[in-house]
Scaffold this motif. Structure first.
Motif, PDB file in Angstrom:
ATOM      1  N   GLU A 180      37.231  23.951  88.126  1.00  0.00           N
ATOM      2  CA  GLU A 180      37.578  22.635  88.667  1.00  0.00           C
ATOM      3  C   GLU A 180      36.777  22.312  89.923  1.00  0.00           C
ATOM      4  O   GLU A 180      36.364  21.171  90.127  1.00  0.00           O
ATOM      5  CB  GLU A 180      39.081  22.556  88.947  1.00  0.00           C
ATOM      6  CG  GLU A 180      39.934  22.493  87.694  1.00  0.00           C
ATOM      7  CD  GLU A 180      39.480  21.404  86.741  1.00  0.00           C
ATOM      8  OE1 GLU A 180      39.429  20.230  87.151  1.00  0.00           O
ATOM      9  OE2 GLU A 180      39.155  21.727  85.585  1.00  0.00           O
ATOM     10  N   ALA A 238      42.049  14.414  88.591  1.00  0.00           N
ATOM     11  CA  ALA A 238      41.410  14.653  89.887  1.00  0.00           C
ATOM     12  C   ALA A 238      41.241  13.349  90.659  1.00  0.00           C
ATOM     13  O   ALA A 238      41.504  13.286  91.865  1.00  0.00           O
ATOM     14  CB  ALA A 238      40.057  15.338  89.692  1.00  0.00           C
ATOM     15  N   TYR A 243      41.058  13.546  94.545  1.00  0.00           N
ATOM     16  CA  TYR A 243      40.245  14.763  94.513  1.00  0.00           C
ATOM     17  C   TYR A 243      40.850  15.923  95.292  1.00  0.00           C
ATOM     18  O   TYR A 243      40.127  16.779  95.803  1.00  0.00           O
ATOM     19  CB  TYR A 243      38.810  14.476  94.959  1.00  0.00           C
ATOM     20  CG  TYR A 243      38.014  13.812  93.862  1.00  0.00           C
ATOM     21  CD1 TYR A 243      37.508  14.543  92.804  1.00  0.00           C
ATOM     22  CD2 TYR A 243      37.814  12.437  93.860  1.00  0.00           C
ATOM     23  CE1 TYR A 243      36.812  13.932  91.773  1.00  0.00           C
ATOM     24  CE2 TYR A 243      37.122  11.809  92.833  1.00  0.00           C
ATOM     25  CZ  TYR A 243      36.618  12.570  91.793  1.00  0.00           C
ATOM     26  OH  TYR A 243      35.937  11.960  90.769  1.00  0.00           O
ATOM     27  N   LEU A 245      42.396  19.120  94.287  1.00  0.00           N
ATOM     28  CA  LEU A 245      42.270  19.780  92.986  1.00  0.00           C
ATOM     29  C   LEU A 245      43.426  20.708  92.635  1.00  0.00           C
ATOM     30  O   LEU A 245      43.356  21.412  91.622  1.00  0.00           O
ATOM     31  CB  LEU A 245      40.958  20.569  92.940  1.00  0.00           C
ATOM     32  CG  LEU A 245      39.677  19.730  92.967  1.00  0.00           C
ATOM     33  CD1 LEU A 245      38.455  20.633  92.844  1.00  0.00           C
ATOM     34  CD2 LEU A 245      39.672  18.682  91.861  1.00  0.00           C
TER      35      LEU A 245
END
Length: 270
Positions: A180, A238, A243, A245
């Motif tokens: 990720e 995400a 964002y 994660l």
């Protein structure tokens, strides 16, 4: 000097078309094709480094007796062997971390942040269970259409409850985390910045292209459609979490752990 995380500051919409200021975006707001190409090369190098370190951990596993090769060239994986081998995936994040450190950007610029951990964990669990259900459904469809046998792998197998717990931690803290950070935190985020100056639906472009790369690099032709769709889900997740994660990492890990659970209790013992 490392930048702080001034998420509360607003950027001029006309300048970035992104809106909320996030670490790294101010310094990287003018990513042109040359910079994007270098980022693609860096991502490829990061993936190659992770695979190279996985080869190293595999060789170490052989030396340690965790993996044995019989005279008839059969490979026998001892308990905990593949969990140990998976540690090589930490190579995926070495170059992205080096990148942000080189430019004095916070690690938050590649998604290593969590404002509300408890909420992110709950969202990740829900998303992961949904992904796992979808993944199993798509896998069964693929089996019907291609005639290929249902995937099974003796490496992805827990021999006892303790190893099963080890697998769960590995899939979240190693596999989920490293993939990720590389694909969503580093590559997708910079695709989004790159496309923001030329594409109306720049977030969609970033998700689809990154997800395609993610699917292809798993080197499983029959699994490309499923991984493409799962990659899109992770990419959208995400984006929806600004964002951070934590949720994608947990969702990714739960989806992968489902395969180990399936192998352990339903497929291989039969």
């Amino acid at each position: 000097m490392v930048m702080d995380d001034p998420d509360f500051l607003e950027m001029e919409e006309a300048e970035t078309r992104i809106g909320i200021f996030e670490p790294g975006r101010w310094l990287e707001r003018d990513i042109d094709w040359d910079k994007m190409f270098r980022i693609l090369l860096l991502s490829g190098a990061a993936f190659a480094l992770g695979m190279a370190l996985t080869v190293v951990t595999t060789l170490l596993a052989v030396v340690m007796g965790l993996v044995r090769i019989t005279p008839s060239l059969n490979i026998i994986f001892e308990p905990w062997s593949f969990i140990f081998i998976s540690l090589g995936q930490f190579g995926f994040v070495i170059l992205p971390i080096r990148y942000v450190r080189k430019y004095g950007i916070s690690l938050r610029a590649i998604g290593i942040k969590a404002k509300k951990p408890a909420k992110e964990i709950v969202i990740g669990i829900i998303a992961g269970l949904g992904m796992l259900t979808l993944s199993m459904f798509l896998t069964l469809i693929t089996v019907e259409l291609t005639g290929e046998p249902l995937f099974q792998d003796e490496m992805l197998l827990a021999h006892d409850t303790l190893e099963l717990i080890g697998w769960a931690l590995c899939m979240i803290l190693v596999v989920g985390f490293t993939e990720e950070v590389l694909f969503r935190g580093f590559l997708q985020r910079r695709f989004e910045i790159y496309f923001s100056s030329s594409k109306k639906r720049y977030k969609d472009w970033a998700v689809v292209i990154t997800s395609f790369i993610f699917a292809v690099l798993h080197l499983d032709i029959y699994g490309v459609p499923t991984r493409l769709l799962l990659g899109i889900i992770l990419g959208l997740l995400a984006q929806s979490r600004n964002y951070s994660l934590v949720s994608p990492i947990i969702a990714h890990g739960i989806n992968n752990f489902g395969l180990v659970f399936w192998n352990t209790y339903y497929l291989l013992p039969a």
